[in-house]
Enzyme design. Structure first.
Site, PDB file in Angstrom:
ATOM      1  CE  LYS A  69      -3.737  -0.169  -6.106  1.00 20.66           C
ATOM      2  NZ  LYS A  69      -3.989  -1.361  -5.279  1.00 20.66           N
ATOM      3  CG  ASP A 113      -4.202  -0.445   0.431  1.00 22.06           C
ATOM      4  OD1 ASP A 113      -4.723   0.486  -0.218  1.00 22.06           O
ATOM      5  OD2 ASP A 113      -3.997  -1.570  -0.051  1.00 22.06           O
ATOM      6  CD  GLN A 148      -3.824  -5.068  -5.881  1.00 26.40           C
ATOM      7  OE1 GLN A 148      -3.256  -3.990  -5.832  1.00 26.40           O
ATOM      8  NE2 GLN A 148      -5.134  -5.182  -5.930  1.00 26.40           N
TER       9      GLN A 148
END
Length: 303
Positions: free
Chosen positions: A61, A128, A105
């Site tokens: 990422k 997200d 995460q």
């Protein structure tokens, strides 16, 4: 969704090829954003602990964010970090004028409540797409950040011009991260979209009977090589969301990566199939990058 790509013959739905196309598009838009505003879109990722898979995802990422012209940074915590300290850092990033997107995460250590962490991220920076406000807006069709993996799946289907209108899509898995959002997106009017969608899960009876009815089968069950050839009809399009490390003494690493689908067995029956690795995971990053760029635009450019 973009519709100006002429893909090669469907077969392997190559996430790498599709992702490179979209990342070039994102890079052009990011460069124009920076020219207009004097700033780069800025994504901050929080990583708790040193889970091997999470380390790999986060590195990818960060690398891809920088490749398309974003600023990107990583905030690390030991797995002993308190929930209070983690939430405090999120509050700090929420308040920052520089930060456009925040990503925590997952998974997190057992002593930290994931839902509490997700809800602490500002909906304005929820790249997200996990916050209840983001999911609620998606449900009623308002502009919002789509969950990154379903977003990536939709872009993959669009890139390869997979016909969805009037098709029967079976989704295996009902999580708020993948199964439920993708079922909503594919049932909605649009392209891709206009599917008739069936969601299956761990309590579904006669599962194989249902999956064999699928024109499009999306598999997000979290079980390695769960879907076998007898569960798939000839010519179906199969999207494999899973990724697992399984032991393989013939590999230098000692393991190999597989999905939720038994690829070698299922692929010969398919009209199209996404591989693992090299499929949905790469497209999830595309979804994340698109959301981050959109967050930066919403926060900086006049509406």
């Amino acid at each position: 969704m973009r519709s100006n790509v002429k893909p090669e013959k469907m077969g392997i739905l190559d996430g790498k090829k599709a992702a490179e196309y979209y990342k070039e598009e994102i890079a052009r838009e990011a460069a124009e954003f920076t020219r207009r505003t004097g700033k780069k879109p800025y994504l901050v990722t929080i990583l708790v602990g040193n889970n091997g898979a999470s380390e790999t995802y986060v590195a990818s990422k960060l690398r891809n964010s920088e490749k398309v012209g974003f600023n990107a940074s990583l905030v690390r915590f030991e797995d002993t970090v308190t929930e209070e300290a983690l939430l405090g850092k999120i509050d700090e990033l929420n308040a920052s004028e520089e930060v456009d997107g925040i990503l925590v995460q997952l998974p997190l250590p057992a002593h930290i409540e994931e839902k509490k962490v997700i809800m602490r991220i500002s909906p304005l920076k929820d790249v997200d797409g996990f916050h209840p406000e983001s999911l609620g807006k998606m449900l009623i069709g308002l502009p919002t950040f789509l969950p990154a993996t379903p977003y990536g799946i939709m872009e993959l289907l669009d890139y390869y011009k997979v016909e969805t209108e009037g098709k029967h899509c079976v989704v295996m898995g009902r999580s708020n991260i993948v199964g439920t959002p993708i079922s909503l997106l594919l049932s909605r009017q649009g392209n891709p979209g206009n599917c008739t969608v069936t969601i299956t899960h761990s309590r579904t009876k006669d599962l194989e009977t249902i999956t064999r009815q699928a024109d499009i089968l999306i598999v997000a069950v979290g079980r390695p090589e769960f879907v076998t050839a007898d569960m798939v009809t000839e010519g179906a399009v199969v999207i494999d969301v899973g990724i697992h490390r399984i032991a393989d003494k013939n590999r230098k690493s000692g393991y190999r990566l597989v999905g939720d689908v038994k690829f070698d067995e299922v692929a010969p029956k398919c009209g199209g199939i996404s591989p693992v690795p090299g499929g949905v995971g790469l497209m999830t990053i595309v979804g994340l990058l698109k959301n981050t760029l959109e967050a930066a635009k919403r926060r900086t450019l006049p509406s």
